[in-house]
Motif scaffolding. Structure first.
Motif, PDB file in Angstrom:
ATOM      1  N   ILE A 137      57.707  41.890  55.153  1.00 51.04           N
ATOM      2  CA  ILE A 137      59.069  41.567  55.565  1.00 51.04           C
ATOM      3  C   ILE A 137      59.578  42.729  56.408  1.00 51.04           C
ATOM      4  O   ILE A 137      59.731  43.847  55.910  1.00 51.04           O
ATOM      5  CB  ILE A 137      60.024  41.391  54.361  1.00 51.04           C
ATOM      6  CG1 ILE A 137      59.357  40.579  53.240  1.00 51.04           C
ATOM      7  CG2 ILE A 137      61.333  40.776  54.810  1.00 51.04           C
ATOM      8  CD1 ILE A 137      59.115  39.140  53.570  1.00 51.04           C
ATOM      9  N   ARG A 142      63.654  41.288  61.681  1.00 54.27           N
ATOM     10  CA  ARG A 142      63.943  40.007  61.027  1.00 54.27           C
ATOM     11  C   ARG A 142      62.734  39.078  61.139  1.00 54.27           C
ATOM     12  O   ARG A 142      62.852  37.925  61.570  1.00 54.27           O
ATOM     13  CB  ARG A 142      65.202  39.367  61.616  1.00 54.27           C
ATOM     14  CG  ARG A 142      66.463  40.190  61.348  1.00 54.27           C
ATOM     15  CD  ARG A 142      67.704  39.541  61.934  1.00 54.27           C
ATOM     16  NE  ARG A 142      67.960  38.222  61.364  1.00 54.27           N
ATOM     17  CZ  ARG A 142      68.543  37.999  60.188  1.00 54.27           C
ATOM     18  NH1 ARG A 142      68.911  39.022  59.419  1.00 54.27           N
ATOM     19  NH2 ARG A 142      68.752  36.771  59.760  1.00 54.27           N
ATOM     20  N   GLN A 143      61.601  39.600  60.723  1.00 57.87           N
ATOM     21  CA  GLN A 143      60.354  38.846  60.802  1.00 57.87           C
ATOM     22  C   GLN A 143      59.650  38.850  59.453  1.00 57.87           C
ATOM     23  O   GLN A 143      59.684  39.836  58.719  1.00 57.87           O
ATOM     24  CB  GLN A 143      59.415  39.440  61.855  1.00 57.87           C
ATOM     25  CG  GLN A 143      59.878  39.258  63.288  1.00 57.87           C
ATOM     26  CD  GLN A 143      58.916  39.880  64.274  1.00 57.87           C
ATOM     27  OE1 GLN A 143      58.029  40.648  63.909  1.00 57.87           O
ATOM     28  NE2 GLN A 143      59.083  39.563  65.550  1.00 57.87           N
ATOM     29  N   VAL A 144      59.008  37.739  59.160  1.00 59.25           N
ATOM     30  CA  VAL A 144      58.141  37.622  57.998  1.00 59.25           C
ATOM     31  C   VAL A 144      56.746  37.283  58.502  1.00 59.25           C
ATOM     32  O   VAL A 144      56.585  36.384  59.331  1.00 59.25           O
ATOM     33  CB  VAL A 144      58.629  36.514  57.035  1.00 59.25           C
ATOM     34  CG1 VAL A 144      57.672  36.378  55.852  1.00 59.25           C
ATOM     35  CG2 VAL A 144      60.031  36.815  56.541  1.00 59.25           C
ATOM     36  N   LEU A 153      60.882  31.625  60.774  1.00 56.76           N
ATOM     37  CA  LEU A 153      62.004  31.249  59.922  1.00 56.76           C
ATOM     38  C   LEU A 153      63.274  31.176  60.750  1.00 56.76           C
ATOM     39  O   LEU A 153      63.444  31.932  61.709  1.00 56.76           O
ATOM     40  CB  LEU A 153      62.202  32.278  58.793  1.00 56.76           C
ATOM     41  CG  LEU A 153      61.057  32.491  57.796  1.00 56.76           C
ATOM     42  CD1 LEU A 153      61.461  33.546  56.778  1.00 56.76           C
ATOM     43  CD2 LEU A 153      60.675  31.195  57.109  1.00 56.76           C
ATOM     44  N   PHE A 158      65.728  33.312  56.875  1.00 59.50           N
ATOM     45  CA  PHE A 158      65.416  34.738  56.734  1.00 59.50           C
ATOM     46  C   PHE A 158      66.472  35.434  55.876  1.00 59.50           C
ATOM     47  O   PHE A 158      66.130  36.317  55.066  1.00 59.50           O
ATOM     48  CB  PHE A 158      65.330  35.432  58.092  1.00 59.50           C
ATOM     49  CG  PHE A 158      64.930  36.882  57.971  1.00 59.50           C
ATOM     50  CD1 PHE A 158      63.594  37.243  57.939  1.00 59.50           C
ATOM     51  CD2 PHE A 158      65.897  37.881  57.852  1.00 59.50           C
ATOM     52  CE1 PHE A 158      63.221  38.576  57.800  1.00 59.50           C
ATOM     53  CE2 PHE A 158      65.532  39.206  57.703  1.00 59.50           C
ATOM     54  CZ  PHE A 158      64.190  39.556  57.670  1.00 59.50           C
ATOM     55  N   GLU A 162      65.613  37.667  52.777  1.00 58.67           N
ATOM     56  CA  GLU A 162      66.047  39.063  52.713  1.00 58.67           C
ATOM     57  C   GLU A 162      66.786  39.354  51.410  1.00 58.67           C
ATOM     58  O   GLU A 162      66.547  40.365  50.744  1.00 58.67           O
ATOM     59  CB  GLU A 162      66.930  39.410  53.904  1.00 58.67           C
ATOM     60  CG  GLU A 162      67.420  40.857  53.879  1.00 58.67           C
ATOM     61  CD  GLU A 162      68.210  41.251  55.111  1.00 58.67           C
ATOM     62  OE1 GLU A 162      68.515  42.457  55.236  1.00 58.67           O
ATOM     63  OE2 GLU A 162      68.518  40.371  55.936  1.00 58.67           O
TER      64      GLU A 162
END
Length: 225
Positions: A137, A142-144, A153, A158, A162
């Motif tokens: 994460i 802001r990426q998975v 997402l 997200f 988070e």
């Protein structure tokens, strides 16, 4: 000094004029559109937030949202004359972040817009990334990702990930998730949270069999370590 850029989309001239005057008075740079087609053109103005009427004749707000959601990351707030559970779920599935029911109070709408923009610009001094086995994460980006493959997402999906990953093992009920993510004490419908969790799990299952989001029956959800 311009605070933010806002795009107002509504086919009623009176509402557009009223909102334009209000937000310009409060320091916003305002862009307007009175149809779905015009809204698509105004996206080039790169607004910080969009107020989008659902009921428009040529192309309704849901269609507009579907077309632009993959290309803009700003909050999209639907304006609607009515809302029920089904309408709300369809709106969030289309990529919307919030909805306001007409008729509305300008001050309340203004506060709602400010709340969304504050969350967009919120700082976070805690760690920028966390790893759960092969799942990563990245909070800054802001990426998975799973084994270096990004899991796409939406913004709200997200936000939920988070919240849960920053508090692994902590159980959140659906109402609390709604309050934290949407940022106000509205009458959050638990079906909205259930739908978002379902979508997140479905996307995760395309990459891994592990169920990271555990259902705590009768209570809510938690992130498995």
């Amino acid at each position: 000094m311009i605070k933010y850029k806002i795009l107002i989309v509504d086919d009623e001239q009176g509402i557009v004029t009223m909102l334009k005057d209000y937000f310009e008075f409060h320091g916003y740079r305002v862009y307007t559109a009175m149809s779905g087609a015009e809204a698509l053109k105004e996206i080039n103005s790169k607004p910080d937030i969009i107020l989008l009427d659902i009921n428009m004749p040529d192309m309704d707000g849901l269609d507009v949202c579907r077309r632009i959601r993959d290309h803009v990351s700003c909050p999209i707030v639907f304006l609607t004359a009515r809302i029920d559970e089904t309408d709300a779920i369809i709106g969030f599935q289309s990529g919307g972040d919030d909805y306001v029911v007409k008729p509305f109070k300008l001050g309340e709408l203004g506060a709602r817009v400010e709340a969304h923009l504050r969350r967009e610009n919120r700082g976070d001094s805690s760690s920028t990334a966390k790893f759960f086995d092969s799942l990563a994460i990245n909070y800054d980006k802001r990426q998975v990702s799973y084994q270096d493959k990004e899991i796409p997402l939406t913004k709200k999906e997200f936000d939920i990930v988070e919240l849960l990953t920053r508090n692994p093992g902590q159980v959140f009920d659906k109402e609390r998730i709604y309050e934290v993510i949407w940022g106000y004490d509205g009458e959050g419908n638990s079906s909205i949270i259930v739908e978002h969790i379902r979508r997140i799990r479905k996307k995760f299952m395309e990459y891994t069999e592990k169920n990271y989001i555990e259902t705590v029956w009768g209570i809510g959800y938690k992130w498995e370590n």
